[in-house]
Every structure is written in structure tokens, then in C-alpha cells.
Scaffold this active site. Structure first.
Site: not given
Ligand code: FAD
Ligand code: NAP
Ligand code: SF4
Length: 676
Positions: A171, A173, A221, A259-260, A262, A295, A318, A341, A346, A410, A455, A653
């Protein structure tokens, strides 16, 4: 009587005879720095953490790295083992693991020039690209002192009850830094020829063996594929491996990439078991057991590696944070109940690199085993959870596991919430496993699942507790012309497959903006599922003819022209995960995604997207504009619930949308349910 082979994974669960001792199966829990190692008062937690993995069937765990001296420590105050005063704290750990039927080795890790302090030492004064301090070049006597310190630390580890040590030689080191000219430009007996450069690791293993005697496990290692310019050649790797075997190592573990480097080696977009071919090649050169790594997160993948003779052992790190009971679940044919995993980094590596305690996104109990427990309830309640995204899934299953009667609603036709979109992004296929896991848990814990049910407050009458986990909705930015037909939201694209033109602007460069850009530039299947394509994309020399195993990258051409925009005046993707953000940035660069920062969004019309960049007007003549500008809480149910006098608690959320990720959603859902 010899034990019967396991019916499910006979090779994975077969004992390994090391001559003087035996490992009960082929699973080694790889070293991870959790942050608990650094403070004596955290050792009771460290002991419980390792004991739980030993109870879960792991044959041998390797601790996070302990430096053999002050200069080798990672940062001021980081874990080290250099004095007999430090033995006592370790006895708790080794005692707990042995009581649980496992074995444990202490990792000896000298950071060399990767250390974050001004006393760091290395073969030469060459600063690493990932640390701020230039190391002190060691004089000859200083090199000998480091070797001596390794041997003394190994002896201390033995006195502390460990079954062995792992000498961290990969790695990038300290030890690695001596091996290659990239970091070793010395002209004394420790530099120049490869025979000189490899003297340090060989002497370390020899001296450690002399110190600990024949009946102590020494894992070395070995960096089998450096993935850096001017790294080791394959011939050098083999020469070193044979010399390390001769010097007295018991097992050789695989190290991939400095670690460095790419080239990503462990993030979720790396194909499963991508680097096992390197271990397989190496295994033909030595007689002692070798262990493969990187992996491997599934028992069948591990079984296939072992049954095809690629390796003698499998290191998983992990995956055992994510599920401490991985091995016993596999052993009893319950692989689908494994909390897999997803390689997101994160809560583990990202935390380590931010100097926070590690945990796990899918298992918030990881490294919290003494404080977060899902104990049976004395007062079973009738609980409604609305929303089956990560927050709702965690809350419902923890509450049900504790003995509550839980109904999970849901409005969608499947569980998972936003994870259903995440797992469609090329390179994020692993996310599906979290939904498989929760799906299984819903069944085994007896959660009543009501899908296709939007709901209303009336339906929640009569429950003792109501948890609202309804998640988020996309934020609508303030841009003129947002109702133009070219405008789409990320949900339309990732859920609905909305048709897209050839030129696209993605507005908002957070995690979702990056994921959307990846999604829309990809053609065909994901290279994560096609290792050969993946090696080409990242420039890995599968024939291993080059130093470090690197060749020119051959990224697949993008399917459309994409511009990614943000308002902030900083590099795009700067706030993505510490250990994965660079991979996303490099992947989009390779897809020729144009990245614009310091934008102001002015107007959308038939001509395209009118913006200001650095206050200068630009027209992006695009076919579509995809809005990824963050999210807002969806909690429409709260007002009617209040009006009906029903008390409810928000989680995930629905509670706070800002900076929401699945780590927070699952953690909060689990913790709230642990308290009900
Ligand atoms: P949600 O996942 O939004 O779930 C809410 C649920 O409530 C939904 O299933 C919806 O159908 C249901 N619902 C809403 N209203 C009602 C109602 N009235 N009755 C019944 N059901 C209802 N996070 C990471 O940590 N790492 C990532 O790499 C990552 N990548 C992402 C990539 C993408 C493209 C997206 C879109 C999100 C990603 N996220 C990632 C974000 C992560 O998915 C969200 O932070 C997480 O799903 C939030 O969980 P939650 O349970 O609060 O809400
Ligand atoms: P986000 O990370 O908060 O990014 C939102 C983007 O929109 C930013 O680029 C922001 O940058 C811009 N923005 C915010 N308000 C705005 C406004 N009013 N008008 C125009 N631009 C605006 O949110 P997200 O991309 O929706 O992701 C949601 C969550 O999912 C994140 O918190 C993230 O942690 C998680 N997620 C994680 C991963 C992962 O790989 N770890 C992948 C996907 C999602 P500017 O303000 O500079 O424009
Ligand atoms: Fe695996 Fe992500 Fe948990 Fe780390 S945080 S052990 S990468 S699932």
C-alpha cells in the site's frame, strides 16, 4: 475423526494447517484502522468489536495498524506498540478473541512518508503526493533502528497474547518505499540494485522470526501490484516473495496498489475479486499459504477463488464490518441473510481519513458494539413505519427484531426508496444487495409489509408509535423556463428512462449530479460487471509486463456530450467522499464530461440553457437539462397527523434533507428503533 466438509462452502470453511497451529477456516479479517486503536480507554470497545467477529466465525483477524515506533506512526497520538507499558491494554483484546474461539494478529504498520507529522522517515526526502510533510531521509543506522523496532514490537505483540503479526509491506507504506526507485534513490547498501532495496523487508521478517520463535504466525502483506509508475516488476515481486518465505513468513497476504495510485482498488465500481489473478500468479512461486484480497464480499465468490486454486485464504475486511456473522451465516446456508458490504467507503475508510471513528453505512453497530444494541423489548408495541427507504427499512427491522409488531408501508411497488435509483448507476450495482438483505430481514423478523399503499393519516390511527420515513423530493431551483419540455429531473432519468438527446446539461454537481452524468454517458453494461473492460478503462496491465502493472488507459467513448454545472467557485466533486470522490471525478473526465463551476443559471428556452460562467454569458445549446439541485424533505403527512392528534416521529430524509445520505438514514432509523 476428521470433520465433514461444509455442505455449502466446503473450501471456504476448510481448516488450514499451519504446522504449529491450525486456522479453523480460510477467512482472514483484513486490517482496518477503526480509530479505537489510538486510545487506551477505547480498548474495551475494540475487544468487543473483535470478539463479535470471532464469535461470527472468522478464523483470524488482523488488527488495524500499530506502528513499531514514534516516527512510523500515522499521525501524532496514533496507535503504536513500542513499550511494555502498552501490553496490558492489548490483553483485553486478545483474551476476548480467544474466549470467542478465534485467533488474532497485530498489524505492524510503519507509515514512512505517508505519516502526517514532521518526524516521518523514509529512504529519501521525497514528499508523497497525499501528505503534507516531506520525510527525513534515514541514515544507515536509522534504517537498522527501524528493523530493530519491528522485531521488538513483534515480541511485545507476542507477550500481549496475539497469535501472530502482520508485517505491512504494501500500500505504499515504509517498507514499500524502500522497494522501488520511485521513492528509494539511495546509493548505500539499502538502495541501488533490487537486491539492496529488498534487504529491508527481508531483514525485518528474519529479525521478527528470531524474536518470536517458530510457533508464531507471521503474515507478510506483499505489494503484488503497485499500480504506480516505476513500481516493482513482476520478477521483483517474485524475488521478494521467495526471500520473504525463506526469511520465515507463515502466510503471504496480497497488497494491491499504493495509496497514491490512480487506479481504484476497493471502491464499489471495482469488479468483485478483480485482483485475484495476481495472487493466483504469485501462488505458483511459493510453497507457503497465500491469501487474496480486494472486493471479495460474498461467500460464493470466496468459495470459487479457493476451489479453483487461486489462493489458500481469503481476506475480507469491510464485509466483516458490515456483517460480523458473515461466516456463520455462510456456514449454515444463510448467505442471503448476509448484510453485504456495498464498498461505499462512506462510514469506514472515509471516516478513517477524516480522523473519525469508523463504522459501517449498512451496519451502524460496527465499532459501536458496546453501546448500540437491539435488545428484546419488555413492552411490545404496535408500530407503523411509513416509507420503506433505507431509514424506514432500518427502523422497521430493528423494531421487529426487538419484538415489536411492525407494519411497514410504502406507496411504491417495492422496498428501497432512492436506493432503487442508486443501484441503476453503472458501478453501483452492489447497492441492490442492501435491498436483498432488508427484504430477507423483513421476512425473518415478521415485519408486515404493505406496498402500493400511499398512507393517509386515517390509516395510522390505532398504532402505538408512528415513524415517518417518507424521504425527500427533488428541490426545484429558481430558473426561468423550468417548464420547458427539455427540462427533466434526475428522478425522470433514473426511474423513468426519459428519452434524452445527444447534448445534455446536468445542473447540480453533488453525488446525484455525478451519478446522473455517469448514467447518461455509459453505453451497454457496466464495466464493473466486465473486469476485462474495466482493466482497459483504468489502464491495468493484465499481462503484467510493465513496472507497477500500468498501461495507457483506454476509456470507452461517451454516449453523449455532457456538461456538469454548479454555482460554487470550487472544483466540481470536491465534497464527494474522501476516498471515492477522485474515482468519480476521473471517471467523468474520461467520459469527456465538461465541468463548469461558478455558474449562474439565467434562462432555459428553445435555444438552450443561458448561463453566466465567471459572470460571462454562455449559451449551452443542449437538447436536455437535468435538474439535480438537491432535495427537500417530504413530510406532507405531518400536518394531517397532527390534526388527527396522532403523534409521529420523523426519520431519514423526511426529518432533515440537507446532506442526507443512506449512512445517516440507516443510522437514525436503527437508533430510534433501538429506543422504542
Ligand atoms: P427515501 O429513500 O427517499 O425513501 C422514502 C420512501 O418513502 C420511498 O420509498 C417512498 O416511496 C416512500 N413514501 C413517501 N411518501 C409515502 C407515503 N405517503 N406513503 C407511503 N410511502 C411513502 N446515499 C448514500 O449514502 N450513498 C450513495 O452512494 C448514494 N447514492 C445515491 C444515488 C442516487 C442516484 C440517489 C437518488 C440517491 C443516492 N443516495 C446515496 C442517497 C440515499 O439513497 C438517500 O439518502 C436515502 O435513500 C434516504 O433514505 P430515506 O429512507 O430517508 O428516504
Ligand atoms: P447535494 O450533494 O446537496 O448536491 C446538490 C447540488 O445542487 C450541489 O451541486 C449544489 O451546488 C446544487 N444546488 C443546491 N441548491 C441549488 C439551487 N437552489 N439552485 C441551483 N443549484 C443548487 O445533493 P444531491 O446531489 O441531490 O445528493 C443528495 C444526497 O445523496 C447527498 O447528500 C449525498 O450525500 C447522497 N449521495 C451520495 C453519493 C455518494 O457517492 N456518496 C452519491 C449520490 C448521492 P451549488 O450550490 O454549488 O450549485
Ligand atoms: Fe462496506 Fe460501506 Fe460499510 Fe464500509 S461503510 S464496510 S464500504 S458498506
Amino acid at each position: 475423526m476428521t470433520a465433514q466438509p461444509n455442505a455449502y462452502y466446503p473450501n471456504l470453511l476448510k481448516p488450514l494447517d499451519l504446522g504449529f497451529t491450525e486456522l479453523k477456516n480460510r477467512v482472514l479479517m483484513g486490517s482496518m484502522h477503526t480509530g479505537l486503536e489510538d486510545r487506551e480507554k477505547k480498548f474495551p470497545r475494540l475487544a468487543r468489536y473483535f470478539a463479535e467477529r470471532a464469535e461470527g466465525g472468522v478464523a483470524i483477524s488482523v488488527t488495524g495498524g500499530f506502528s513499531p515506533n514514534l516516527e512510523g506512526s500515522f499521525y501524532p497520538g496514533a496507535s503504536k506498540l513500542s513499550s511494555s507499558r502498552e501490553i496490558k491494554r492489548h490483553l483485553q483484546v486478545t483474551g476476548a478473541v480467544h474466549e470467542a474461539g478465534g485467533k488474532i494478529a497485530l498489524q505492524l504498520l510503519h507509515a514512512g512518508r505517508y505519516a502526517y507529522h514532521p518526524l516521518s522517515v523514509a529512504p529519501n526526502r521525497i514528499k508523497s503526493p497525499i501528505t503534507p510533510f516531506a520525510p527525513i531521509a534515514l541514515p544507515g543506522w536509522g534504517v537498522k533502528k527501524q528493523i530493530n523496532d519491528f522485531a521488538e514490537a513483534a515480541l511485545l505483540a507476542q507477550k500481549a497474547g496475539y497469535d501472530g503479526v502482520e508485517v505491512m509491506g504494501s500500500e505504499g507504506y515504509f517498507i514499500n518505499q524502500f522497494l522501488v526507485e520511485h521513492t528509494n534513490r539511495r546509493d548505500d547498501e539499502w538502495g541501488g540494485s533490487f537486491a539492496n532495496r529488498m534487504k529491508l523487508p527481508v531483514q525485518i521478517v528474519q529479525r521478527v522470526r528470531e524474536a518470536v520463535g517458530p510457533e508464531f504466525i507471521i503474515i507478510y502483506r506483499l505489494s503484488m501490484l503497485d499500480l504506480i509508475e516505476n513500481g516493482s516488476t513482476w520478477e521483483e515481486v517474485v524475488l521478494l516473495g521467495k526471500a520473504i518465505e525463506q526469511a520465515g513468513a507463515t502466510i503471504i497476504n496480497t497488497g494491491i496498489g499504493w495509496h497514491e495510485a490512480r487506479v481504484p482498488t476497493i471502491v464499489t465500481s471495482v469488479p468483485r475479486a478483480a485482483f485475484t489473478w495476481v495472487t493466483e500468479k504469485f501462488r505458483q512461486e511459493v510453497a507457503i499459504p497465500v491469501c487474496t484480497t480486494n472486493r471479495i464480499n460474498d461467500p460464493q465468490v470466496a468459495e470459487d477463488i479457493l476451489s479453483s486454486g487461486q489462493s489458500d485464504m481469503v481476506s475480507m475486511a469491510r464485509p466483516l464490518l458490515a456483517d460480523p456473522h458473515f461466516v456463520i451465516k455462510a456456514q449454515s446456508g444463510r448467505a442471503s441473510a448476509i448484510n453485504t458490504c456495498i464498498a461505499c467507503n462512506q462510514a469506514c475508510l472515509d471516516h478513517t481519513f477524516e480522523a473519525k471513528e469508523a463504522s459501517c453505512l449498512v451496519n451502524p453497530r460496527a465499532c459501536r458494539e458496546t453501546e448500540l444494541n437491539y435488545l428484546p423489548t419488555a413492552q411490545p408495541k404496535n408500530i407503523a413505519v411509513v416509507g420503506a427507504g433505507p431509514a424506514g427499512l432500518a427502523a422497521a427491522t430493528v423494531a421487529a427484531e426487538r419484538g415489536h409488531a411492525v407494519t411497514l408501508f410504502d406507496k411504491a411497488n417495492c422496498i428501497g426508496g432512492q436506493f432503487n435509483m442508486a443501484m441503476r448507476v453503472p458501478g453501483k450495482e452492489e447497492f441492490e444487495n442492501t435491498l436483498r438483505y432488508f427484504g430477507q430481514l423483513i421476512e425473518t423478523t415478521g415485519v408486515k409489509l404493505e406496498l402500493n399503499t400511499e398512507v393517509t393519516a386515517a390509516q395510522l390511527k390505532g398504532f402505538d408509535e408512528v415513524l415517518i420515513a417518507t424521504g425527500v423530493k427533488p428541490r426545484v431551483p429558481n430558473i426561468e423556463g423550468l417548464d420547458h419540455p427539455s427540462v427533466l429531473y434526475y428522478t425522470d432519468v433514473l426511474r423513468g428512462n426519459a428519452p434524452l438527446g445527444n447534448k445534455v446539461a446536468v445542473v447540480g454537481a453533488g453525488g446525484i449530479g455525478f451519478d446522473v452524468a455517469e448514467f447518461i454517458t455509459h453505453a451497454g453494461s457496466s464495466s464493473t460487471l466486465n473486469p476485462e473492460a474495466w482493466f482497459k478503462e483504468w489502464g491495468v496491465d493484465r499481462s503484467y509486463q510493465t513496472r507497477g502493472g500500468l498501461i495507457a488507459k483506454e476509456p470507452s467513448p461517451p454516449t453523449r456530450e455532457v456538461t456538469l454545472l454548479q454555482r460554487k467557485d470550487e472544483p466540481l466533486g470536491k465534497r464527494l467522499g474522501k476516498t471515492s470522490g477522485w474515482v468519480h471525478r476521473a471517471a467523468l473526465r474520461d467520459k469527456q464530461v465538461r465541468m463548469l463551476s461558478h455558474c449562474e443559471y439565467f434562462k432555459i428556452d428553445d435555444r438552450g440553457f443561458h448561463i453566466l460562467v465567471d459572470h460571462k454569458p454562455q449559451l449551452l445549446e443542449v437538447d436536455n437539462i437535468i435538474i439535480c439541485t438537491g432535495q427537500e424533505s417530504l413530510r406532507d403527512l405531518m400536518a394531517p397527523l397532527e390534526a388527527a392528534g396522532i403523534k409521529a416521529q420523523l426519520i431519514g430524509g423526511a426529518d432533515v434533507a440537507a446532506e442526507l445520505d443512506a449512512k445517516r438514514a440507516i443510522d437514525q432509523g436503527s437508533r430510534v428503533a433501538a429506543q422504542i
